[in-house]
Design a protein around this motif. Structure first.
Motif, PDB file in Angstrom:
ATOM      1  N   VAL A  80      13.446  18.818  41.263  1.00 22.72           N
ATOM      2  CA  VAL A  80      13.495  17.819  42.330  1.00 22.72           C
ATOM      3  C   VAL A  80      12.874  16.512  41.853  1.00 22.72           C
ATOM      4  O   VAL A  80      13.436  15.430  42.062  1.00 22.72           O
ATOM      5  CB  VAL A  80      12.801  18.324  43.614  1.00 22.72           C
ATOM      6  N   ARG A  81      11.742  16.578  41.185  1.00 23.93           N
ATOM      7  CA  ARG A  81      11.106  15.365  40.660  1.00 23.93           C
ATOM      8  C   ARG A  81      12.016  14.668  39.652  1.00 23.93           C
ATOM      9  O   ARG A  81      12.131  13.438  39.646  1.00 23.93           O
ATOM     10  CB  ARG A  81       9.745  15.691  40.045  1.00 23.93           C
ATOM     11  N   ARG A  82      12.659  15.444  38.801  1.00 22.24           N
ATOM     12  CA  ARG A  82      13.577  14.887  37.803  1.00 22.24           C
ATOM     13  C   ARG A  82      14.769  14.228  38.507  1.00 22.24           C
ATOM     14  O   ARG A  82      15.186  13.130  38.146  1.00 22.24           O
ATOM     15  CB  ARG A  82      14.061  15.982  36.854  1.00 22.24           C
ATOM     16  N   CYS A  83      15.292  14.901  39.514  1.00 22.92           N
ATOM     17  CA  CYS A  83      16.417  14.371  40.282  1.00 22.92           C
ATOM     18  C   CYS A  83      16.036  13.041  40.928  1.00 22.92           C
ATOM     19  O   CYS A  83      16.787  12.068  40.859  1.00 22.92           O
ATOM     20  CB  CYS A  83      16.835  15.392  41.338  1.00 22.92           C
ATOM     21  N   LEU A  84      14.865  12.983  41.546  1.00 21.93           N
ATOM     22  CA  LEU A  84      14.420  11.748  42.192  1.00 21.93           C
ATOM     23  C   LEU A  84      14.207  10.626  41.181  1.00 21.93           C
ATOM     24  O   LEU A  84      14.524   9.467  41.460  1.00 21.93           O
ATOM     25  CB  LEU A  84      13.148  11.994  43.002  1.00 21.93           C
ATOM     26  N   ALA A  85      13.697  10.959  40.005  1.00 26.86           N
ATOM     27  CA  ALA A  85      13.499   9.955  38.957  1.00 26.86           C
ATOM     28  C   ALA A  85      14.845   9.393  38.487  1.00 26.86           C
ATOM     29  O   ALA A  85      15.001   8.182  38.311  1.00 26.86           O
ATOM     30  CB  ALA A  85      12.725  10.548  37.783  1.00 26.86           C
ATOM     31  N   GLU A  86      15.813  10.277  38.296  1.00 21.79           N
ATOM     32  CA  GLU A  86      17.147   9.841  37.897  1.00 21.79           C
ATOM     33  C   GLU A  86      17.790   9.017  39.009  1.00 21.79           C
ATOM     34  O   GLU A  86      18.464   8.030  38.742  1.00 21.79           O
ATOM     35  CB  GLU A  86      18.037  11.041  37.550  1.00 21.79           C
ATOM     36  N   ALA A  87      17.574   9.421  40.244  1.00 21.06           N
ATOM     37  CA  ALA A  87      18.119   8.675  41.376  1.00 21.06           C
ATOM     38  C   ALA A  87      17.545   7.267  41.415  1.00 21.06           C
ATOM     39  O   ALA A  87      18.261   6.299  41.668  1.00 21.06           O
ATOM     40  CB  ALA A  87      17.813   9.411  42.679  1.00 21.06           C
ATOM     41  N   LYS A  88      16.260   7.147  41.151  1.00 19.57           N
ATOM     42  CA  LYS A  88      15.613   5.836  41.161  1.00 19.57           C
ATOM     43  C   LYS A  88      16.228   4.932  40.101  1.00 19.57           C
ATOM     44  O   LYS A  88      16.538   3.766  40.366  1.00 19.57           O
ATOM     45  CB  LYS A  88      14.111   5.991  40.936  1.00 19.57           C
ATOM     46  N   LYS A  89      16.435   5.469  38.883  1.00 19.22           N
ATOM     47  CA  LYS A  89      17.062   4.681  37.818  1.00 19.22           C
ATOM     48  C   LYS A  89      18.491   4.304  38.199  1.00 19.22           C
ATOM     49  O   LYS A  89      18.916   3.168  38.005  1.00 19.22           O
ATOM     50  CB  LYS A  89      17.069   5.464  36.506  1.00 19.22           C
TER      51      LYS A  89
END
Length: 106
Positions: A80-89
């Motif tokens: 989930v953290r990785r997904c949110l980080a990718e979403a932010k980028k």
């Protein structure tokens, strides 16, 4: 009428953004994707830009299942953290493209 769609890919749940045209009535969720409408916003104003950022963040949290109940912990998983980080980028790049298009009259 403009929309942007988010879809997570693979186990890492990375997000990508693709601009699509379609009805600009509401936000839609289809499986693990989320369409965010922004044709109703005045993107030449800070208020309109801020609202688009809020919509992107809401869509990312939903697609990444950031608010899903997890047994035994309140912490977000690595995925989930990785997904949110990718979403932010991804949303940062999409936002820049959308604002640039808006300034050029597109």
């Amino acid at each position: 009428m403009e929309e942007i769609m988010f879809k997570p890919f693979l186990a890492a749940a990375a997000l990508s953004a693709a601009i699509a045209a379609g009805p600009a009535t509401a936000e839609e969720t289809q499986g693990n994707s989320k369409t965010v409408t922004y044709s109703d916003l005045d993107l030449s104003t800070k208020q309109g830009q801020k609202e688009l950022e809020v919509r992107f963040a809401r869509a990312a949290r939903e697609v990444c299942e950031a608010d899903a109940k997890r047994t035994g912990t309140r912490m977000m998983s690595t995925e989930v953290r990785r997904c949110l980080a990718e979403a932010k980028k991804s949303t940062k790049a999409a936002m820049a493209r959308i604002l640039s298009d808006n300034q050029l009259g597109g």
